[in-house]
Structures are given as C-alpha cells and as structure tokens.
Design a protein around this motif. Sequence first.
Motif, PDB file in Angstrom:
ATOM      1  N   GLU A 239       0.820  -1.207   0.000  1.00 58.74           N
ATOM      2  CA  GLU A 239       0.000   0.000   0.000  1.00 58.74           C
ATOM      3  C   GLU A 239       0.863   1.271   0.000  1.00 58.74           C
ATOM      4  OE1 GLU A 239      -3.297   2.631   0.514  1.00 58.74           O
ATOM      5  OE2 GLU A 239      -3.276   0.495   0.016  1.00 58.74           O
ATOM      6  N   GLU A 240       2.013   1.195   0.648  1.00 59.64           N
ATOM      7  CA  GLU A 240       2.846   2.397   0.800  1.00 59.64           C
ATOM      8  C   GLU A 240       3.397   2.927  -0.511  1.00 59.64           C
ATOM      9  OE1 GLU A 240       7.056   0.594   2.288  1.00 59.64           O
ATOM     10  OE2 GLU A 240       5.298   0.039   3.456  1.00 59.64           O
ATOM     11  N   PHE A 241       3.328   2.149  -1.610  1.00 65.65           N
ATOM     12  CA  PHE A 241       3.850   2.602  -2.894  1.00 65.65           C
ATOM     13  C   PHE A 241       2.785   3.273  -3.761  1.00 65.65           C
ATOM     14  CE2 PHE A 241       6.922  -0.640  -1.692  1.00 65.65           C
ATOM     15  CZ  PHE A 241       8.118  -0.035  -2.029  1.00 65.65           C
ATOM     16  N   ARG A 242       1.560   3.387  -3.260  1.00 65.77           N
ATOM     17  CA  ARG A 242       0.472   3.903  -4.085  1.00 65.77           C
ATOM     18  C   ARG A 242       0.552   5.415  -4.297  1.00 65.77           C
ATOM     19  NH1 ARG A 242      -4.189   0.450  -4.492  1.00 65.77           N
ATOM     20  NH2 ARG A 242      -3.878  -1.505  -3.393  1.00 65.77           N
ATOM     21  N   LEU A 268      10.009  10.421  -2.131  1.00 65.41           N
ATOM     22  CA  LEU A 268       8.966  10.864  -1.208  1.00 65.41           C
ATOM     23  C   LEU A 268       7.610  10.760  -1.892  1.00 65.41           C
ATOM     24  CD1 LEU A 268       8.036  12.298   1.429  1.00 65.41           C
ATOM     25  CD2 LEU A 268       8.532  14.471   0.271  1.00 65.41           C
ATOM     26  N   ARG A 269       6.675  10.037  -1.257  1.00 60.39           N
ATOM     27  CA  ARG A 269       5.323   9.867  -1.792  1.00 60.39           C
ATOM     28  C   ARG A 269       4.290  10.362  -0.788  1.00 60.39           C
ATOM     29  NH1 ARG A 269       8.020   5.137  -3.738  1.00 60.39           N
ATOM     30  NH2 ARG A 269       7.721   4.796  -5.969  1.00 60.39           N
ATOM     31  N   ASP A 270       3.140  10.774  -1.334  1.00 57.44           N
ATOM     32  CA  ASP A 270       2.051  11.186  -0.449  1.00 57.44           C
ATOM     33  C   ASP A 270       0.872  10.230  -0.588  1.00 57.44           C
ATOM     34  OD1 ASP A 270       0.957  11.759  -2.910  1.00 57.44           O
ATOM     35  OD2 ASP A 270       0.559  13.875  -2.507  1.00 57.44           O
ATOM     36  N   ASP A 271      -0.021  10.239   0.389  1.00 64.90           N
ATOM     37  CA  ASP A 271      -1.290   9.512   0.333  1.00 64.90           C
ATOM     38  C   ASP A 271      -1.151   8.062  -0.098  1.00 64.90           C
ATOM     39  OD1 ASP A 271      -3.997   9.323   0.736  1.00 64.90           O
ATOM     40  OD2 ASP A 271      -4.491   9.908  -1.317  1.00 64.90           O
ATOM     41  N   PRO A 272      -0.541   7.183   0.676  1.00 64.88           N
ATOM     42  CA  PRO A 272      -0.042   7.390   2.036  1.00 64.88           C
ATOM     43  C   PRO A 272       1.357   8.017   2.055  1.00 64.88           C
ATOM     44  CG  PRO A 272       0.202   5.098   1.434  1.00 64.88           C
ATOM     45  CD  PRO A 272      -0.508   5.756   0.289  1.00 64.88           C
ATOM     46  N   ALA A 273       1.683   8.633   3.177  1.00 63.47           N
ATOM     47  CA  ALA A 273       2.919   9.408   3.320  1.00 63.47           C
ATOM     48  C   ALA A 273       4.101   8.506   3.660  1.00 63.47           C
ATOM     49  CB  ALA A 273       2.740  10.477   4.402  1.00 63.47           C
ATOM     50  N   TYR A 274       4.921   8.237   2.672  1.00 66.86           N
ATOM     51  CA  TYR A 274       6.104   7.399   2.867  1.00 66.86           C
ATOM     52  C   TYR A 274       7.298   8.002   2.137  1.00 66.86           C
ATOM     53  CZ  TYR A 274       3.927   3.319   5.070  1.00 66.86           C
ATOM     54  OH  TYR A 274       3.304   2.460   5.951  1.00 66.86           O
ATOM     55  N   ILE A 275       8.476   7.765   2.689  1.00 67.49           N
ATOM     56  CA  ILE A 275       9.714   8.059   1.966  1.00 67.49           C
ATOM     57  C   ILE A 275      10.521   6.760   1.954  1.00 67.49           C
ATOM     58  CG2 ILE A 275      10.953   8.944   4.017  1.00 67.49           C
ATOM     59  CD1 ILE A 275      12.309  10.957   2.098  1.00 67.49           C
ATOM     60  N   HIS A 292       7.541   5.738   7.441  1.00 67.11           N
ATOM     61  CA  HIS A 292       6.163   6.216   7.434  1.00 67.11           C
ATOM     62  C   HIS A 292       6.145   7.600   8.066  1.00 67.11           C
ATOM     63  CE1 HIS A 292       1.654   5.465   8.448  1.00 67.11           C
ATOM     64  NE2 HIS A 292       1.823   6.245   7.395  1.00 67.11           N
ATOM     65  N   LEU A 293       5.708   8.597   7.300  1.00 64.86           N
ATOM     66  CA  LEU A 293       5.878   9.986   7.709  1.00 64.86           C
ATOM     67  C   LEU A 293       4.659  10.580   8.411  1.00 64.86           C
ATOM     68  CD1 LEU A 293       7.684  11.303   4.504  1.00 64.86           C
ATOM     69  CD2 LEU A 293       8.718  10.826   6.717  1.00 64.86           C
ATOM     70  N   ARG A 294       3.540   9.867   8.410  1.00 64.90           N
ATOM     71  CA  ARG A 294       2.345  10.413   9.040  1.00 64.90           C
ATOM     72  C   ARG A 294       2.626  10.712  10.515  1.00 64.90           C
ATOM     73  NH1 ARG A 294      -1.950  13.547   8.419  1.00 64.90           N
ATOM     74  NH2 ARG A 294      -3.685  12.974   9.773  1.00 64.90           N
ATOM     75  N   VAL A 347       3.904  16.552   3.493  1.00 62.23           N
ATOM     76  CA  VAL A 347       3.394  15.193   3.337  1.00 62.23           C
ATOM     77  C   VAL A 347       3.018  14.583   4.687  1.00 62.23           C
ATOM     78  CG1 VAL A 347       4.097  12.842   2.753  1.00 62.23           C
ATOM     79  CG2 VAL A 347       4.535  14.700   1.149  1.00 62.23           C
ATOM     80  N   SER A 348       3.808  14.857   5.722  1.00 65.22           N
ATOM     81  CA  SER A 348       3.550  14.263   7.041  1.00 65.22           C
ATOM     82  C   SER A 348       2.235  14.775   7.644  1.00 65.22           C
ATOM     83  CB  SER A 348       4.708  14.573   7.990  1.00 65.22           C
ATOM     84  OG  SER A 348       4.773  15.961   8.271  1.00 65.22           O
ATOM     85  N   LYS A 349       1.822  15.960   7.224  1.00 63.77           N
ATOM     86  CA  LYS A 349       0.582  16.544   7.761  1.00 63.77           C
ATOM     87  C   LYS A 349      -0.658  16.115   6.988  1.00 63.77           C
ATOM     88  CE  LYS A 349       2.921  20.697   9.475  1.00 63.77           C
ATOM     89  NZ  LYS A 349       3.108  22.171   9.261  1.00 63.77           N
ATOM     90  N   THR A 350      -0.513  15.970   5.658  1.00 60.17           N
ATOM     91  CA  THR A 350      -1.663  15.698   4.805  1.00 60.17           C
ATOM     92  C   THR A 350      -1.820  14.237   4.417  1.00 60.17           C
ATOM     93  OG1 THR A 350      -0.372  16.212   2.807  1.00 60.17           O
ATOM     94  CG2 THR A 350      -1.573  18.024   3.855  1.00 60.17           C
ATOM     95  N   GLY A 351      -0.699  13.479   4.360  1.00 57.29           N
ATOM     96  CA  GLY A 351      -0.755  12.083   3.926  1.00 57.29           C
ATOM     97  C   GLY A 351      -1.344  11.170   4.983  1.00 57.29           C
ATOM     98  N   LYS A 352      -1.769   9.984   4.527  1.00 58.15           N
ATOM     99  CA  LYS A 352      -2.369   9.005   5.432  1.00 58.15           C
ATOM    100  C   LYS A 352      -1.294   8.329   6.268  1.00 58.15           C
ATOM    101  CE  LYS A 352      -6.214   7.981   2.334  1.00 58.15           C
ATOM    102  NZ  LYS A 352      -6.853   6.948   1.504  1.00 58.15           N
TER     103      LYS A 352
END
Length: 352
Positions: A239-242, A268-275, A292-294, A347-352
């Motif tokens: 899921e983290e790569f979506r 760095l990806r958003d929604d979900p927030a991962y690097i 996981h940056l959330r 990303v950490s504020k807005t991502g899942k």
Amino acid sequence: MEPTTIREGYLVKKGTVLNSWKVVWVVLADDAIEFYKKKTDNSPKGMIPLKGATLTSPCQDFTKRTLVFKISTAKNQDHFFQATHLEEREFWVKDIKRAIACLQGGKKFARKSTRRSIRLPENVNLSELYVLMKDQDKGVKELKVEKDKRLFNHCFSGNTVIDWLISEDKARNRPEGLMLATGLLNEGFLQPAGDVSKDGAEKGAECVFLDQTEALYYFADSGFFCEGYSSDEDVILKEEFRGAIVKQGCLLKQGHRRKNWKVRKFILRDDPAYIHYYDPTKGEDDPLGSIHLRGSVVTAVEYVPDAKRQEVDGNLFEIITSDEIHYYLQAATTDERKNWIKAIQSVSKTGK
C-alpha cells in the motif's frame, strides 16, 4: 582564470577499469568534469576534459539501466554517468552540452536553451509536450487496466498516446505520432509497463514505441504501480507505494547500526505518506527501507550524535517518526535541505 563551477551533485558512475557502478560527487566546471569519492574530499578521484568531447543522451548501452548519459572525450575515452531521476538527468545533460558548445566556440559559459539530440523537427520541444500530455483535464487519461492476472494503475495504451497527439494537432498522422512518442520514450518521459511494451523497447527496433492497445505505458514520476492476483507469479506491491511521487533525489544517510554515512536515493510519496530509500547504484525494485511519515517531525539540526565532524558537517536534518525512530540525513546545499524539509513536513501533515 580559475574554472567556474556550473553544477555539482551526486551521480552514479561506471568504473573505467572495473564494471562496478558507484556513487560519486560530481563537479561540472566550464572546461572539465571532476568527480570525488566523497563530497568532503579535497582532491578529485578523476577529471574529464570537455574540450572536443561529445555527449550521448539517452545512452542505451545498458539494458537494465535507465537515465544513463555518456561523455566521450577527444581521446576516445567513454565515461558513463547515471542520474537518479529524469529531471536531474535533463539538468546535467543541458549544462554539459552547453559547456562543450561554449568551449568549441571559444565563448564563456552561459545558460540558454539547447536542442535535444533526438532527430525530431526543430519546432518540437519534448519537455513541453510531456507537460501537456500530463494535464489532468486535457492530457492523456491515466487508467486502471487489468491484464494477465495483474492490475496496472496510472497507465495508458500506446494507441491512446498516438490518438491524443493527432487530436491535439501535435502530429499530422500516425507515423509522425509514432516518431514523437518514440522520442518521449527514448528520453525517459514515458516508461513501458507490461510485457508487450517492455519487449518492444528492449528489442531496440527503429520504432520502439508500439501503437497498440496491448502495449501499456506510464508517465515517468507518476504514481504507477502494478498489483498481481497470483501470489505464485506476481508480487503484490504494498500500500505504501500507491502515493504520487512528490520529490526525489540523493541524500547522505546515517546507518542505524554502524552509524556510517552512505549516499542513498530517496523517493517521497504522499497519500499514504512514505519516503523510501534505495541504493542508487542499483534498481528501484527493492528499497533498503521505508519511513512512514504520518505524524512525524522533521527539523534542521546542527550536529548528529555519534557522528565525527570530518565525516559530515552542515545541511543536516532529522526525521523523528511517530514511533520515535530517529533518522539523520544530510543535503548537499542549504536550499536543498530547506526544500526537503518543506516537502516532508507537508506530506507528514496531509498524507495518510
């Protein structure tokens, strides 16, 4: 006069004696390229004179490596460099080509737009065309396609690209559209997804882009991912790569166990927030780790515990996850550190 530094940063370089690829710190001056084993080294590991040199991009000498460009010196010595992402390669190629052209013309280096090496009509700008194609309202629509027990997300068929080019008056007919699409593929703006398009690209035919419904492609730097239905044949991506890619590039990272510092490629990806971070000398199939940056906190720091001053100094920042795991990173410049912190905080504020 001392040579003027034009650009500097991390690139992956193929060894001239051994075939191994290693990360080096590269400095482009107006008359040569110097590369260092470490950014902090005082003397370069090697130097490539640019007078009389030629540059080849994209360089397709290596089937399993993308984003490679080649510099051939006047003495017929070839040097291969690999960028970590498309935009980075474009910046390096543009500046190196301009530096070589200025040397040949006896002029002082000055940035200006340069034509791409691909043999296309002079009025064609592939970068601008790519931006138009990615437009969410008027561009090529990204779809979910089910094929061979797999679900391809954020992709489109080859014939859809040709249809769009003709409908938008970018090409007069399908052969001309095929030439433009091949140019976008060769330059890395489009990527093959699935067996049909990958086979076409690897065969190196005159037209590697396929005008077919079965040939699937996706935009570089998009949120493309593929899910397999069969655990025996396919690996289901997590899921983290979506999430869509927000930022990517090389940073220096401190290891958790040995506390040594190594260059890693970060995506760095958003929604979900991962690097995710990778070994830049290898592919992107298997990340070395993910964060996981959330709910995480990222701040600039002036020093790192357990780090020697001569190992790393300046442009440091720290990520503290919601699980209170600490990650220490170093950017190449002050502006780069500021941009990474801003992107990660967002990303950490807005991502899942």
